[in-house]
Motif scaffolding. Structure first.
Motif, PDB file in Angstrom:
ATOM      1  N   GLN A 296      32.875  39.670  -5.514  1.00 48.14           N
ATOM      2  CA  GLN A 296      33.241  40.440  -4.325  1.00 48.14           C
ATOM      3  C   GLN A 296      33.144  39.571  -3.069  1.00 48.14           C
ATOM      4  OE1 GLN A 296      30.715  43.904  -4.366  1.00 48.14           O
ATOM      5  NE2 GLN A 296      32.235  45.122  -5.451  1.00 48.14           N
ATOM      6  N   ALA A 297      32.116  38.723  -3.031  1.00 51.84           N
ATOM      7  CA  ALA A 297      31.971  37.858  -1.852  1.00 51.84           C
ATOM      8  C   ALA A 297      33.172  36.932  -1.727  1.00 51.84           C
ATOM      9  CB  ALA A 297      30.682  37.051  -1.957  1.00 51.84           C
ATOM     10  N   ARG A 298      33.632  36.409  -2.839  1.00 49.40           N
ATOM     11  CA  ARG A 298      34.805  35.522  -2.787  1.00 49.40           C
ATOM     12  C   ARG A 298      36.049  36.309  -2.411  1.00 49.40           C
ATOM     13  NH1 ARG A 298      32.571  33.043  -7.928  1.00 49.40           N
ATOM     14  NH2 ARG A 298      31.263  31.364  -7.143  1.00 49.40           N
ATOM     15  N   ALA A 299      36.141  37.520  -2.954  1.00 49.72           N
ATOM     16  CA  ALA A 299      37.299  38.359  -2.599  1.00 49.72           C
ATOM     17  C   ALA A 299      37.273  38.690  -1.109  1.00 49.72           C
ATOM     18  CB  ALA A 299      37.285  39.643  -3.428  1.00 49.72           C
ATOM     19  N   LEU A 300      36.076  38.933  -0.599  1.00 48.55           N
ATOM     20  CA  LEU A 300      35.932  39.212   0.822  1.00 48.55           C
ATOM     21  C   LEU A 300      36.398  38.018   1.641  1.00 48.55           C
ATOM     22  CD1 LEU A 300      34.654  40.643   3.316  1.00 48.55           C
ATOM     23  CD2 LEU A 300      32.522  39.547   2.723  1.00 48.55           C
ATOM     24  N   ASP A 301      35.972  36.836   1.236  1.00 49.83           N
ATOM     25  CA  ASP A 301      36.351  35.636   1.967  1.00 49.83           C
ATOM     26  C   ASP A 301      37.854  35.409   1.893  1.00 49.83           C
ATOM     27  OD1 ASP A 301      35.912  32.141   1.950  1.00 49.83           O
ATOM     28  OD2 ASP A 301      35.345  33.480   3.583  1.00 49.83           O
ATOM     29  N   ASP A 302      38.417  35.725   0.742  1.00 52.24           N
ATOM     30  CA  ASP A 302      39.872  35.629   0.604  1.00 52.24           C
ATOM     31  C   ASP A 302      40.570  36.563   1.583  1.00 52.24           C
ATOM     32  OD1 ASP A 302      40.311  35.075  -2.965  1.00 52.24           O
ATOM     33  OD2 ASP A 302      40.339  33.725  -1.245  1.00 52.24           O
ATOM     34  N   GLN A 303      40.002  37.756   1.717  1.00 51.46           N
ATOM     35  CA  GLN A 303      40.642  38.726   2.601  1.00 51.46           C
ATOM     36  C   GLN A 303      40.578  38.255   4.049  1.00 51.46           C
ATOM     37  OE1 GLN A 303      39.455  42.694   1.782  1.00 51.46           O
ATOM     38  NE2 GLN A 303      41.251  43.512   2.811  1.00 51.46           N
ATOM     39  N   LEU A 304      39.445  37.678   4.414  1.00 49.04           N
ATOM     40  CA  LEU A 304      39.333  37.142   5.768  1.00 49.04           C
ATOM     41  C   LEU A 304      40.314  35.984   5.976  1.00 49.04           C
ATOM     42  CD1 LEU A 304      35.453  37.142   6.344  1.00 49.04           C
ATOM     43  CD2 LEU A 304      37.142  38.730   7.267  1.00 49.04           C
ATOM     44  N   ALA A 305      40.541  35.226   4.910  1.00 48.25           N
ATOM     45  CA  ALA A 305      41.454  34.089   5.027  1.00 48.25           C
ATOM     46  C   ALA A 305      42.886  34.533   5.297  1.00 48.25           C
ATOM     47  CB  ALA A 305      41.409  33.229   3.754  1.00 48.25           C
ATOM     48  N   ARG A 306      43.202  35.784   4.969  1.00 50.25           N
ATOM     49  CA  ARG A 306      44.578  36.261   5.159  1.00 50.25           C
ATOM     50  C   ARG A 306      44.816  36.794   6.570  1.00 50.25           C
ATOM     51  NH1 ARG A 306      43.683  39.213   0.179  1.00 50.25           N
ATOM     52  NH2 ARG A 306      44.069  37.755  -1.516  1.00 50.25           N
ATOM     53  N   VAL A 307      43.754  36.895   7.350  1.00 48.15           N
ATOM     54  CA  VAL A 307      43.913  37.417   8.710  1.00 48.15           C
ATOM     55  C   VAL A 307      44.432  36.295   9.600  1.00 48.15           C
ATOM     56  CG1 VAL A 307      42.716  38.417  10.683  1.00 48.15           C
ATOM     57  CG2 VAL A 307      42.021  39.029   8.364  1.00 48.15           C
ATOM     58  N   ASP A 308      45.498  36.575  10.328  1.00 49.08           N
ATOM     59  CA  ASP A 308      46.089  35.560  11.190  1.00 49.08           C
ATOM     60  C   ASP A 308      45.655  35.749  12.636  1.00 49.08           C
ATOM     61  OD1 ASP A 308      49.254  35.744   9.432  1.00 49.08           O
ATOM     62  OD2 ASP A 308      47.515  34.424   9.139  1.00 49.08           O
ATOM     63  N   LEU A 309      45.819  34.715  13.397  1.00 49.76           N
ATOM     64  CA  LEU A 309      45.642  34.826  14.841  1.00 49.76           C
ATOM     65  C   LEU A 309      46.696  35.785  15.387  1.00 49.76           C
ATOM     66  CD1 LEU A 309      45.086  31.153  16.066  1.00 49.76           C
ATOM     67  CD2 LEU A 309      43.588  33.073  16.524  1.00 49.76           C
TER      68      LEU A 309
ATOM     69  N   HIS B 157      39.879  31.010  10.087  1.00 45.30           N
ATOM     70  CA  HIS B 157      39.242  31.640   8.926  1.00 45.30           C
ATOM     71  C   HIS B 157      37.737  31.382   8.923  1.00 45.30           C
ATOM     72  CE1 HIS B 157      38.319  31.177   4.370  1.00 45.30           C
ATOM     73  NE2 HIS B 157      37.916  32.341   4.794  1.00 45.30           N
TER      74      HIS B 157
ATOM     75  N   LEU C 297      34.801  46.319  -0.548  1.00 43.65           N
ATOM     76  CA  LEU C 297      34.098  45.085  -0.200  1.00 43.65           C
ATOM     77  C   LEU C 297      33.134  45.269   0.959  1.00 43.65           C
ATOM     78  CD1 LEU C 297      37.061  42.539  -0.419  1.00 43.65           C
ATOM     79  CD2 LEU C 297      35.284  42.942  -2.101  1.00 43.65           C
TER      80      LEU C 297
ATOM     81  N   VAL D 296      29.288  44.323   0.279  1.00 43.14           N
ATOM     82  CA  VAL D 296      28.967  42.900   0.267  1.00 43.14           C
ATOM     83  C   VAL D 296      29.177  42.299   1.659  1.00 43.14           C
ATOM     84  CG1 VAL D 296      31.263  42.136  -0.459  1.00 43.14           C
ATOM     85  CG2 VAL D 296      29.297  40.743  -0.993  1.00 43.14           C
TER      86      VAL D 296
END
Lengths: 385, 206
Positions: free
Chosen positions: A28-41, B56, B144, B147
């Motif tokens: 879940q933590a990795r999925a969370l980080d992935d989701q944050l990575a998809r957010v653009d400026l 990010h 999520l 977490v």
């Protein structure tokens, strides 16, 4: 789930024997980080950052960003259509000793008047007569009455020569004052209007309204009241002693009207005058003591601070000031007022998303509050439902 | 989606920018500009290539607060001006941005803690520990959020070590170099993170 990490042991006996004991949470933590990575400026952030980088590039004297470079930033489906800026390609050669710049912002100075001659000369900025400029981020306006030379500094400027009216917004309690350095000392500004005249090393500071403190090169500080002035000779000497000593000799002039006081008048070449010092004043800055903000009168004063900051579009500073106030307040009615004020500041600063979230939270916290109807209208106006 | 795959994030029509591959934040190789180009152009080129990665990282350390992350992103590229020529010629430009962004974010978090919280989080404040802002939660899927809250409750350095270790696949020695601490201290931080997660798991089981 297998561990994808090269190190499976980091010296902890509780972990050494397990690959990943909490696979679900880690995934879940990795999925969370992935989701944050998809957010653009956001487009507005892109534009703001681009503009800031362009100003920074101009300071390096090597021109702004090319049209092609900006076009390349119009990315993403929704983001691409929102913002377009055209910049002239400036292929100017390496920075000359003096370069004339005619932009809305120069070296942190916002130009408030047209036809304002601003030239950079090494570290100094030459300001032409009748310029009206503003120091970005400090809430300081300068009206130039005669050609002047100033050097920007972290919390103010140093006046090398010239004749300038300073208009400074009140500083937030807890923030350091604005400094205006002159050849014989430094003016610590807490929020005021005053005039600085410097010529061939000598000069004077006249206070029109508000509060300033003058610190000479020996470190002695005195408060100056409206109508008083401090002057120094070309040798840099300011006569009299400092606080607590024999005191400076008193010369309380009714400071002549600014417009009628040319730089050549007496005070610069004549005997040095000095300002009566306040014996109780020990330093150039005096922090306001913390007061009970449930006192409505004190709250009103604090909200005035916020309004002053709002008036000069220093929204973030206004929000910080509001936060300082809010932390000291327990009265639920007062808190409601402050939270409403914060919402309007968020709207004014263009943070629509933040404002929407804030207003919804406001309705939940104050379902029968005095601002209910207003907040509902604002939510509708913002289109956030 | 299997654990090893990540989404390619293409930002503009030019060089593909940072993407996550197999748990590591890896940017395709940055092609340096000619070193005699103006500093503004160098910064512009590096901004186009690296700003998704920088944003990010800032979003991650900033607890999902977009405004905070935007400010941090801007600051990274402002700082780049002083070092643009040197960075442009580095072997590992992505590593420079990773290190600078991480440290800048940690410094800002330390400063924010001292000066007071961010305006939005402040006005939504409840009892300690502070919950993440609604806007940040809006970025995150419902499943999520737990977490997200656990990670955000960690102290900044521990949070950074957690992401670097478990999400970016960095070794402890690398993490120590990035944040300027010994391997032993990094190990201790990671253990604390694991202990918190273990406690959270046990709570759920109960």
């Amino acid at each position: 789930m297998s561990s994808s990490h090269p190190e499976t042991s980091h010296g902890s006996s509780s972990v050494a024997s397990e690959a990943e004991p909490w696979p679900q949470l880690m995934e879940q933590a990795r999925a969370l980080d992935d989701q944050l990575a998809r957010v653009d400026l956001s487009p507005s952030a892109c534009a703001r950052i681009q503009s800031r980088l362009d100003r920074q590039a101009a300071r390096y004297g090597e021109g702004g960003l090319s049209v092609g470079a900006w076009a390349g930033l119009a990315f993403g489906g929704g983001a691409a259509a929102a913002v377009t800026l055209l910049w002239l390609i400036d292929e100017s050669p390496r920075e000359p000793v003096v370069e004339s710049v005619a932009r809305a912002h120069v070296d942190g100075f916002g130009l408030l008047s047209r036809d304002c001659a601003v030239e950079r000369n090494g570290d100094a900025v030459e300001l032409g007569r009748d310029c009206h400029v503003r120091l970005d981020d400090l809430g300081v306006e300068m009206r130039v009455l005669a050609a002047s030379s100033v050097v920007p500094q972290p919390r103010g400027v140093r006046v090398e020569h010239g004749w300038i009216v300073f208009d400074v917004e009140p500083v937030i309690p807890g923030e350091s004052p604005i400094h205006v350095s002159v050849p014989s000392g430094r003016v610590d500004v807490l929020g005021t209007q005053f005039v600085v005249a410097v010529r061939d090393g000598g000069g004077q500071v006249e206070l029109v309204e508000g509060k300033i403190a003058f610190t000479n090169l020996a470190g002695q500080t005195s408060r100056i009241e409206p109508g008083q002035r401090v002057a120094w000779s070309a040798s840099g000497a300011v006569s009299g002693s400092g606080v607590g000593g024999s005191g400076w000799t008193t010369t309380i002039d009714a400071a002549p009207p600014v417009a009628a006081s040319p730089i050549d008048q007496a005070g610069l070449d004549g005997p040095v005058t000095a300002v009566e010092s306040d014996a109780a004043s020990q330093s150039g800055t005096k922090r306001r003591s913390v007061r009970k903000l449930d006192d409505k009168r004190v709250l009103a004063e604090a909200l005035e601070d916020v309004q002053r900051l709002r008036a000069v579009r220093r929204y973030r500073a206004a929000l910080r000031r509001l936060e300082q106030i809010r932390r000291q307040v327990r009265d639920p009615e007062v808190r409601e007022v402050l939270e409403y004020e914060a919402g309007t500041l968020l709207e004014s600063s263009g943070q629509r998303q933040h404002a929407c979230t804030h207003w919804r939270q406001h309705l939940r916290k104050h379902p029968d509050g005095r601002y209910r109807e207003n907040v509902e209208r604002r939510l509708q106006a913002l289109g956030c439902g | 989606m299997s654990p090893g795959t990540r989404t390619l994030q293409v930002v503009d029509g030019g060089q593909p920018s940072a993407k996550r591959v197999a748990g590591k934040l890896a940017a395709p190789r940055y092609v340096p500009c000619a070193s005699d180009r103006p500093v503004g152009e160098l910064v512009d080129a590096m901004y186009r290539h690296f700003h998704p990665m920088v944003f990010h990282l800032a979003l991650r350390y900033g607890q999902g607060n977009r405004a905070w992350a935007e400010d941090a992103t801007q600051e990274v590229f402002i700082r780049l001006f002083k070092h643009a020529r040197r960075v442009n010629e580095m072997e590992n430009v992505a590593g420079w941005f990773y290190r600078v962004t991480t440290n800048l974010c940690l410094n800002r978090l330390r400063r924010d803690k001292f000066l007071g919280s961010l305006p939005m989080r402040a006005f939504l404040e409840q009892s300690q520990p502070k919950p993440p802002s609604p806007e940040a939660l809006g970025l995150v899927r419902d499943d999520l959020r737990r977490v997200f809250e656990i990670v955000n409750h960690m102290p900044p350095k521990a949070r950074a070590c957690f992401y670097m270790y478990y999400c970016d696949g960095k070794r402890q020695a690398e993490i120590g170099e990035i944040i300027g601490h010994s391997v032993g201290y990094v190990c201790k931080l990671i253990q604390r993170v694991e202990a918190k997660i273990r406690a959270a798991e046990e709570q759920v089981d109960e």
